[in-house]
Design a protein around this motif. Structure first.
Motif, PDB file in Angstrom:
ATOM      1  N   GLN A 303       6.899  -0.460 -10.546  1.00 19.13           N
ATOM      2  CA  GLN A 303       6.838  -1.185  -9.300  1.00 19.13           C
ATOM      3  C   GLN A 303       5.994  -2.430  -9.495  1.00 19.13           C
ATOM      4  O   GLN A 303       5.113  -2.478 -10.348  1.00 19.13           O
ATOM      5  CB  GLN A 303       6.235  -0.315  -8.187  1.00 19.13           C
ATOM      6  CG  GLN A 303       7.133   0.844  -7.773  1.00 19.13           C
ATOM      7  CD  GLN A 303       6.586   1.568  -6.557  1.00 19.13           C
ATOM      8  OE1 GLN A 303       5.602   1.159  -5.969  1.00 19.13           O
ATOM      9  NE2 GLN A 303       7.226   2.646  -6.182  1.00 19.13           N
ATOM     10  N   THR A 304       6.265  -3.416  -8.628  1.00 18.48           N
ATOM     11  CA  THR A 304       5.477  -4.644  -8.666  1.00 18.48           C
ATOM     12  C   THR A 304       4.279  -4.459  -7.749  1.00 18.48           C
ATOM     13  O   THR A 304       4.414  -4.450  -6.523  1.00 18.48           O
ATOM     14  CB  THR A 304       6.328  -5.843  -8.204  1.00 18.48           C
ATOM     15  OG1 THR A 304       7.480  -5.929  -9.024  1.00 18.48           O
ATOM     16  CG2 THR A 304       5.536  -7.129  -8.297  1.00 18.48           C
ATOM     17  N   ARG A 305       3.120  -4.313  -8.350  1.00 20.51           N
ATOM     18  CA  ARG A 305       1.909  -4.091  -7.566  1.00 20.51           C
ATOM     19  C   ARG A 305       1.067  -5.345  -7.533  1.00 20.51           C
ATOM     20  O   ARG A 305       1.052  -6.124  -8.479  1.00 20.51           O
ATOM     21  CB  ARG A 305       1.097  -2.928  -8.139  1.00 20.51           C
ATOM     22  CG  ARG A 305       1.808  -1.587  -8.052  1.00 20.51           C
ATOM     23  CD  ARG A 305       0.860  -0.443  -8.320  1.00 20.51           C
ATOM     24  NE  ARG A 305       1.516   0.848  -8.230  1.00 20.51           N
ATOM     25  CZ  ARG A 305       0.882   2.015  -8.225  1.00 20.51           C
ATOM     26  NH1 ARG A 305      -0.435   2.047  -8.341  1.00 20.51           N
ATOM     27  NH2 ARG A 305       1.554   3.145  -8.130  1.00 20.51           N
ATOM     28  N   GLN A 306       0.376  -5.517  -6.431  1.00 25.70           N
ATOM     29  CA  GLN A 306      -0.525  -6.631  -6.256  1.00 25.70           C
ATOM     30  C   GLN A 306      -1.556  -6.257  -5.197  1.00 25.70           C
ATOM     31  O   GLN A 306      -1.441  -5.224  -4.542  1.00 25.70           O
ATOM     32  CB  GLN A 306       0.258  -7.881  -5.822  1.00 25.70           C
ATOM     33  CG  GLN A 306       0.971  -7.689  -4.484  1.00 25.70           C
ATOM     34  CD  GLN A 306       1.892  -8.836  -4.163  1.00 25.70           C
ATOM     35  OE1 GLN A 306       2.791  -9.135  -4.906  1.00 25.70           O
ATOM     36  NE2 GLN A 306       1.661  -9.487  -3.034  1.00 25.70           N
ATOM     37  N   GLN A 307      -2.532  -7.100  -5.035  1.00 26.26           N
ATOM     38  CA  GLN A 307      -3.535  -6.823  -4.009  1.00 26.26           C
ATOM     39  C   GLN A 307      -2.967  -7.185  -2.643  1.00 26.26           C
ATOM     40  O   GLN A 307      -2.410  -8.272  -2.458  1.00 26.26           O
ATOM     41  CB  GLN A 307      -4.806  -7.626  -4.283  1.00 26.26           C
ATOM     42  CG  GLN A 307      -5.895  -7.330  -3.248  1.00 26.26           C
ATOM     43  CD  GLN A 307      -7.149  -8.121  -3.511  1.00 26.26           C
ATOM     44  OE1 GLN A 307      -7.661  -8.071  -4.609  1.00 26.26           O
ATOM     45  NE2 GLN A 307      -7.613  -8.851  -2.527  1.00 26.26           N
ATOM     46  N   LEU A 313      -1.127  -5.972   6.986  1.00 26.84           N
ATOM     47  CA  LEU A 313       0.201  -5.350   7.009  1.00 26.84           C
ATOM     48  C   LEU A 313       0.349  -4.407   8.198  1.00 26.84           C
ATOM     49  O   LEU A 313       1.423  -4.349   8.835  1.00 26.84           O
ATOM     50  CB  LEU A 313       0.433  -4.591   5.704  1.00 26.84           C
ATOM     51  CG  LEU A 313       0.771  -5.429   4.469  1.00 26.84           C
ATOM     52  CD1 LEU A 313       0.947  -4.538   3.258  1.00 26.84           C
ATOM     53  CD2 LEU A 313       2.031  -6.231   4.699  1.00 26.84           C
ATOM     54  N   ALA A 314      -0.709  -3.647   8.501  1.00 21.63           N
ATOM     55  CA  ALA A 314      -0.645  -2.729   9.639  1.00 21.63           C
ATOM     56  C   ALA A 314      -0.473  -3.497  10.947  1.00 21.63           C
ATOM     57  O   ALA A 314       0.310  -3.102  11.823  1.00 21.63           O
ATOM     58  CB  ALA A 314      -1.921  -1.884   9.682  1.00 21.63           C
ATOM     59  N   ARG A 315      -1.160  -4.629  11.095  1.00 19.20           N
ATOM     60  CA  ARG A 315      -1.032  -5.427  12.314  1.00 19.20           C
ATOM     61  C   ARG A 315       0.395  -5.975  12.436  1.00 19.20           C
ATOM     62  O   ARG A 315       0.979  -5.967  13.532  1.00 19.20           O
ATOM     63  CB  ARG A 315      -2.053  -6.563  12.278  1.00 19.20           C
ATOM     64  CG  ARG A 315      -2.120  -7.376  13.572  1.00 19.20           C
ATOM     65  CD  ARG A 315      -3.223  -8.417  13.528  1.00 19.20           C
ATOM     66  NE  ARG A 315      -4.540  -7.776  13.593  1.00 19.20           N
ATOM     67  CZ  ARG A 315      -5.362  -7.665  12.557  1.00 19.20           C
ATOM     68  NH1 ARG A 315      -5.003  -8.145  11.371  1.00 19.20           N
ATOM     69  NH2 ARG A 315      -6.534  -7.067  12.674  1.00 19.20           N
ATOM     70  N   GLU A 316       0.959  -6.434  11.330  1.00 18.75           N
ATOM     71  CA  GLU A 316       2.321  -6.947  11.367  1.00 18.75           C
ATOM     72  C   GLU A 316       3.321  -5.848  11.725  1.00 18.75           C
ATOM     73  O   GLU A 316       4.266  -6.066  12.493  1.00 18.75           O
ATOM     74  CB  GLU A 316       2.683  -7.562  10.020  1.00 18.75           C
ATOM     75  CG  GLU A 316       1.901  -8.822   9.676  1.00 18.75           C
ATOM     76  CD  GLU A 316       2.221  -9.322   8.277  1.00 18.75           C
ATOM     77  OE1 GLU A 316       3.074  -8.695   7.614  1.00 18.75           O
ATOM     78  OE2 GLU A 316       1.622 -10.324   7.848  1.00 18.75           O
ATOM     79  N   GLU A 317       3.123  -4.653  11.145  1.00 21.21           N
ATOM     80  CA  GLU A 317       4.068  -3.564  11.403  1.00 21.21           C
ATOM     81  C   GLU A 317       3.979  -3.077  12.848  1.00 21.21           C
ATOM     82  O   GLU A 317       4.999  -2.759  13.481  1.00 21.21           O
ATOM     83  CB  GLU A 317       3.789  -2.413  10.439  1.00 21.21           C
ATOM     84  CG  GLU A 317       4.868  -1.345  10.411  1.00 21.21           C
ATOM     85  CD  GLU A 317       6.234  -1.926  10.074  1.00 21.21           C
ATOM     86  OE1 GLU A 317       7.224  -1.425  10.644  1.00 21.21           O
ATOM     87  OE2 GLU A 317       6.307  -2.878   9.274  1.00 21.21           O
ATOM     88  N   ALA A 344      -1.283  -2.356  -4.416  1.00 19.40           N
ATOM     89  CA  ALA A 344      -0.070  -1.561  -4.229  1.00 19.40           C
ATOM     90  C   ALA A 344       1.120  -2.502  -4.119  1.00 19.40           C
ATOM     91  O   ALA A 344       0.996  -3.733  -4.148  1.00 19.40           O
ATOM     92  CB  ALA A 344      -0.191  -0.702  -2.963  1.00 19.40           C
ATOM     93  N   ASP A 345       2.309  -1.879  -3.968  1.00 24.70           N
ATOM     94  CA  ASP A 345       3.545  -2.609  -3.725  1.00 24.70           C
ATOM     95  C   ASP A 345       3.648  -2.848  -2.216  1.00 24.70           C
ATOM     96  O   ASP A 345       3.726  -1.894  -1.434  1.00 24.70           O
ATOM     97  CB  ASP A 345       4.724  -1.783  -4.230  1.00 24.70           C
ATOM     98  CG  ASP A 345       6.049  -2.521  -4.067  1.00 24.70           C
ATOM     99  OD1 ASP A 345       6.036  -3.628  -3.524  1.00 24.70           O
ATOM    100  OD2 ASP A 345       7.089  -1.972  -4.488  1.00 24.70           O
ATOM    101  N   PRO A 346       3.651  -4.098  -1.754  1.00 32.65           N
ATOM    102  CA  PRO A 346       3.693  -4.342  -0.302  1.00 32.65           C
ATOM    103  C   PRO A 346       4.895  -3.701   0.380  1.00 32.65           C
ATOM    104  O   PRO A 346       4.775  -3.210   1.511  1.00 32.65           O
ATOM    105  CB  PRO A 346       3.747  -5.875  -0.218  1.00 32.65           C
ATOM    106  CG  PRO A 346       3.172  -6.362  -1.509  1.00 32.65           C
ATOM    107  CD  PRO A 346       3.561  -5.344  -2.526  1.00 32.65           C
ATOM    108  N   LEU A 458      -1.318 -13.158   2.890  1.00 31.46           N
ATOM    109  CA  LEU A 458      -1.641 -12.113   3.877  1.00 31.46           C
ATOM    110  C   LEU A 458      -2.755 -12.625   4.783  1.00 31.46           C
ATOM    111  O   LEU A 458      -3.844 -12.073   4.825  1.00 31.46           O
ATOM    112  CB  LEU A 458      -2.068 -10.827   3.173  1.00 31.46           C
ATOM    113  CG  LEU A 458      -0.939 -10.066   2.464  1.00 31.46           C
ATOM    114  CD1 LEU A 458      -1.494  -8.825   1.806  1.00 31.46           C
ATOM    115  CD2 LEU A 458       0.156  -9.705   3.417  1.00 31.46           C
ATOM    116  N   ALA A 459      -2.530 -13.704   5.449  1.00 30.39           N
ATOM    117  CA  ALA A 459      -3.534 -14.258   6.332  1.00 30.39           C
ATOM    118  C   ALA A 459      -3.639 -13.411   7.592  1.00 30.39           C
ATOM    119  O   ALA A 459      -2.738 -12.650   7.940  1.00 30.39           O
ATOM    120  CB  ALA A 459      -3.176 -15.700   6.689  1.00 30.39           C
ATOM    121  N   GLU A 460      -4.746 -13.569   8.277  1.00 28.79           N
ATOM    122  CA  GLU A 460      -4.935 -12.829   9.515  1.00 28.79           C
ATOM    123  C   GLU A 460      -3.863 -13.223  10.539  1.00 28.79           C
ATOM    124  O   GLU A 460      -3.529 -14.402  10.668  1.00 28.79           O
ATOM    125  CB  GLU A 460      -6.327 -13.143  10.098  1.00 28.79           C
ATOM    126  CG  GLU A 460      -7.466 -12.515   9.311  1.00 28.79           C
ATOM    127  CD  GLU A 460      -7.661 -11.068   9.657  1.00 28.79           C
ATOM    128  OE1 GLU A 460      -6.970 -10.605  10.590  1.00 28.79           O
ATOM    129  OE2 GLU A 460      -8.458 -10.383   9.001  1.00 28.79           O
TER     130      GLU A 460
END
Length: 461
Positions: A303-307, A313-317, A344-346, A458-460
């Motif tokens: 998998q393609t992992r990154q920071q 991500l939780a706010r967007e979801e 992780a993999d976004p 991944l800006a606020e």
């Protein structure tokens, strides 16, 4: 593609050939110079021998007799005397100190005046000569000893040719030996190729590396790694096909029954009821297929992992799921104490959040609240999804993350928490499900955290 033997052999032979020829030419040049010096030294030695002989002879000599004796001694025809092919073709001239010629060999150059003392080269009647003039002050003589340079060079060339012949014969033999040795050295590679060709087409067993030389071991390990990856991929595909065949068999059978009932219906109400069941079954089968495909996508070998910023991500979801929550009259709440960093993999994290919040929405009553709680520790990140639904009987808690197991949800495919568990396992975290004492259900994840770094994407929100 050029063969390995050719790639190694041609440069090696070229290097050996050029190196050998260079060494031979260098040795021949040095030998030529050294042989010239040896012949010059012999000329000097011959002049000194004559000087010693003349000192032992009376002052008044019959130089014609001396000339006859010297020519007989230096005769190279080998008539009755010992001769050698490499001996000097000496010629002698004797002068008094005042330049009066006393004796000259028959084939010696007829010099009008004696040359300077020492070793010298001269040209006479188109012929090159090498000679040495020695002064004998005690007897008042000038002794000249010389030989023709073309005869000397012929002897030197014969010596050089005999030295060059072994090299000319040895280089092809050396090339043949290198060819044979290279073939012997490549035999392990050929054995490995034969072993691979002899393996069954469907064999994914690893290669044995015990008998391989160290140079081939890395290649064998790489092949074994690829075979292992392929084996895992095939196992994953077989598992997916088996799961799909098993889980879709019953829904498709039910769909066929409802379709048959709708066709045989005698009135509108029966037909509408059968079509409603049919639509409900199609929706369930579609959801099951979608979740199975999601499960398959989350099981890649790499998998393609990154920071990633988990809080972002939780706010967007939650923003994406807000329309569904409004329809069900459920409030979504994000409780985060600050930025939460995860390696992780976004895409996998997004699927995990969709299943966690989606399951909570399915079981939350109207007017309820779903809280997504994030807590960042030094080396651990805790994520909890808390709802106010009916909860799960304790006997079912241990099996909630099993595939195709659904508790208190006849319309579920039993893959939601299985997908979450798979993502958590890939991240090296833990999953825990429990009933809340205040009512409702809680899913708690503990994931390894990583050091924060700037992430522009991944800006606020």
């Amino acid at each position: 593609m050029t063969a390995i033997r050719t790639r190694i052999l041609l440069p090696t032979l070229l290097l050996v050939l050029m190196g050998s020829l260079g060494l031979v030419l260098s040795v021949m040049r040095d030998n030529h110079r050294e042989i010239e010096n040896v012949y010059d030294a012999q000329l000097v030695q011959a002049a000194r021998v004559l000087q010693g002989l003349f000192r032992q002879m009376p002052a008044e000599q019959d130089w014609a007799a001396v000339r006859s004796s010297l020519e007989q001694a230096m005769d190279t025809t080998g008539s009755g005397l010992f001769s050698h092919p490499y001996e000097l073709n000496l010629h002698v001239q004797i002068w008094r100190s005042d330049g009066q010629l006393l004796m000259r060999s028959a084939r010696a150059p007829q010099l009008d005046t004696p040359p300077a003392p020492g070793i010298h080269d001269l040209l006479y009647n188109g012929e090159d000569w090498c000679g040495v003039l020695l002064e004998d002050h005690e007897r008042g003589l000038l002794i000249w000893v010389g030989e023709r340079d073309d005869l000397r060079q012929d002897l030197i060339q014969r010596i050089a040719d005999q030295a060059l012949a072994p090299a000319l014969v040895g280089i092809p033999l050396l090339a043949l030996a290198i060819w044979l040795l290279l073939g012997w050295g490549l035999q392990p590679l050929q054995r490995l190729a034969r072993h691979l060709r002899a393996r069954p087409v469907d064999s994914l067993e690893p290669l044995t590396t015990a008998s391989l030389p160290p140079e081939l071991a890395p290649m064998a390990h790489a092949l074994n790694h690829q075979l292992l990856q392929l084996k895992r991929l095939l196992e994953r595909e077989r598992r997916f096909i088996a799961d799909a065949a098993h889980e879709l068999r019953t829904p498709l059978t039910v769909l066929a029954i409802h379709a048959s009932n709708a066709r045989r219906a005698t009135d509108d109400s029966s037909r509408d009821e059968a079509l409603a069941f049919l639509e409900h079954g199609v929706a369930r089968a579609t959801r099951l297929a979608s979740q199975m495909l999601t499960m398959a996508r989350l099981e890649p070998l790499t998998q393609t992992r990154q920071q990633v910023r988990l809080d972002a991500l939780a706010r967007e979801e939650l923003a994406v799921l807000t329309p569904l929550a409004l329809r069900r009259q459920v409030e979504l709440v994000l409780d985060a104490d600050g930025p939460s960093h995860l390696y992780a993999d976004p895409a996998a994290i997004t699927v995990m959040l969709q299943n966690l919040v989606g399951n909570a929405l399915h079981f939350s009553p109207p007017g309820g609240e779903i809280t997504l709680e994030l807590r960042q520790q030094e080396s651990c990140l805790t994520l909890q999804v808390l709802d106010q639904g009916p909860g799960v009987p304790p006997a079912h808690l241990e099996r909630l993350s099993d595939r195709f197991y659904s508790a208190n949800n006849p319309d579920g495919a039993g893959l939601g928490l299985a997908i979450v568990a798979l993502v958590v396992e890939q991240l090296g975290g833990t999953l825990e499900c429990s009933n809340r004492t205040s009512g409702g259900f809680a899913v708690r994840l503990q994931l390894p955290a990583c050091a924060p770094k700037p992430l522009a994407h991944l800006a606020e929100a």
